[in-house]
Write a protein that holds these residues in place. Structure first.
Motif, PDB file in Angstrom:
ATOM      1  N   GLY A   1       2.295  -5.022  -8.773  1.00 21.91           N
ATOM      2  CA  GLY A   1       3.645  -5.535  -8.981  1.00 21.91           C
ATOM      3  C   GLY A   1       3.667  -6.794  -9.815  1.00 21.91           C
TER       4      GLY A   1
ATOM      5  N   LEU B   1      -0.587  -3.064  -3.989  1.00 27.52           N
ATOM      6  CA  LEU B   1       0.789  -2.995  -4.482  1.00 27.52           C
ATOM      7  C   LEU B   1       1.254  -4.354  -4.989  1.00 27.52           C
ATOM      8  CD1 LEU B   1       3.082  -0.926  -4.746  1.00 27.52           C
ATOM      9  CD2 LEU B   1       3.906  -1.662  -2.510  1.00 27.52           C
TER      10      LEU B   1
ATOM     11  N   CYS C   1       9.027  -0.586  -8.047  1.00 26.87           N
ATOM     12  CA  CYS C   1       8.087  -0.658  -6.929  1.00 26.87           C
ATOM     13  C   CYS C   1       8.598   0.122  -5.728  1.00 26.87           C
ATOM     14  CB  CYS C   1       7.842  -2.121  -6.555  1.00 26.87           C
ATOM     15  SG  CYS C   1       6.717  -2.352  -5.184  1.00 26.87           S
TER      16      CYS C   1
ATOM     17  N   TYR D   1       3.169   2.452  -9.851  1.00 28.53           N
ATOM     18  CA  TYR D   1       3.199   2.151  -8.424  1.00 28.53           C
ATOM     19  C   TYR D   1       2.867   3.386  -7.597  1.00 28.53           C
ATOM     20  CZ  TYR D   1       5.690  -2.070  -9.887  1.00 28.53           C
ATOM     21  OH  TYR D   1       6.042  -3.264 -10.480  1.00 28.53           O
TER      22      TYR D   1
ATOM     23  N   ALA E   1       6.495   3.335  -4.880  1.00 27.01           N
ATOM     24  CA  ALA E   1       5.757   3.253  -3.618  1.00 27.01           C
ATOM     25  C   ALA E   1       6.236   4.315  -2.634  1.00 27.01           C
ATOM     26  CB  ALA E   1       5.916   1.863  -3.018  1.00 27.01           C
TER      27      ALA E   1
END
Length: 311
Positions: free
Chosen positions: A233, A229, A123, A186, A127
């Motif tokens: 996740g 997100l 992540c 992600y 991200a």
């Protein structure tokens, strides 16, 4: 009413207006989340699994990986059988005399550690790259998204198998392999949301104030990309646990000295036809319940955090 109880004007005083209770976004989220009984059940089961994994050394009847506590003569005993030392194996034993209940508790530790750990690292990496691609645009965006397309073109299990065939077994290697096959999900999710948020007035205002790029990205852009997100996740944690179990079942995951639920299932697979079902069955049930509980939470989070899916 007596005259002494009246105010000077002769009329009773008006009651003070009660200020309406302000509902914060967090309170609204909590109230909407706990409206779903399935989400509550999933959260309770997942938290219970985490607590069992954390306190396994304290609550497990046996340390299944301490050779001094194992008795080979108690191998493949049926559930509920009392062993030679007077110890009751509630879920039976495997071929090494290892208590299956204790093995599941310890196996949860590895499965959750690998699944949650790899999801968090993936992540952070994904991200960050997704935010960079959306904010920078141009050639940077093209390079990052071509890498994402390349990664997503390979089946995750095949890519992970190839990586572990090169790196070898080990908890760290499994986490690294899962990060490599997960980060693209992600990155793609965050980029899509960040491209929309980048055109908002608050980003233009921050740019006009000449704020540093990293501050605009991580203090202003990232918080508004958090809802999708969080959903991705949650789903990826369940997916990572399932992938790790598959890799361990195939013999390329964690080593036998640090077995996860997938390796416990693999250990009893050859005994299924002979009727020793419990060696694989109970770890499989524990794995299934854990993954389903995470998916229940993730499904409802998606409904709550995405206004377009609300009924």
């Amino acid at each position: 009413m007596s005259a002494s109880s009246l105010p000077q004007g002769g009329l009773p005083a008006a009651a003070a207006p009660v200020a309406p209770k302000v509902e914060t976004p967090f309170r609204r989220f909590v109230s909407e989340f706990f409206e779903s009984k399935s989400a509550i059940l999933g959260l309770v089961v997942f938290v219970s699994a985490v607590l069992i994994a954390l306190f396994a050394p304290l609550i497990a009847p046996q340390n299944p990986y301490d050779l001094a506590q194992l008795d080979i003569m108690d191998g493949r005993m049926e559930p509920g059988t009392v062993g030679g030392a007077g110890f009751t194996y509630w879920l039976g034993t495997d071929d090494q005399g290892r208590d299956m209940l204790s093995g599941i508790m310890y196996g949860l530790r590895i499965s959750l550690m690998v699944g949650v750990g790899s999801a968090i690292i993936a992540c952070v990496v994904g991200a960050s790259l997704g935010l960079l691609a959306a904010y920078a645009g141009g050639r940077t965006d093209s390079i990052i998204m071509r890498l994402v397309d390349l990664q997503l073109s390979f089946p995750s299990i095949l890519a992970a198998l190839m990586i572990l065939a090169f790196l070898g077994k080990g908890v760290f290697n499994v986490v690294l392999a899962l990060v490599i096959v997960e980060w693209a999900y992600y990155a793609r999710t965050v980029r899509g949301t960040a491209l929309v948020e980048r055109r908002r007035e608050y980003i233009e205002a921050a740019q006009c104030l000449a704020l540093p790029t990293h501050r605009i990205i991580f203090r202003h852009l990232l918080p508004n990309c958090m809802p999708p997100l969080i959903v991705v996740g949650t789903m990826q944690i369940a997916r990572a646990i399932a992938l790790e179990a598959t890799l361990s079942f195939l013999g390329l995951g964690v080593p036998i000295t640090e077995p996860s639920l997938g390796l416990l299932i693999s250990n009893g697979y050859e005994y299924m036809l002979s009727g020793k079902y419990w060696i694989s069955f109970y770890p499989g049930i524990a794995l299934l319940v854990t993954i389903v509980s995470i998916n229940l939470v993730g499904d409802h989070l998606r409904d709550v955090l995405n206004p377009r899916l609300k009924k």
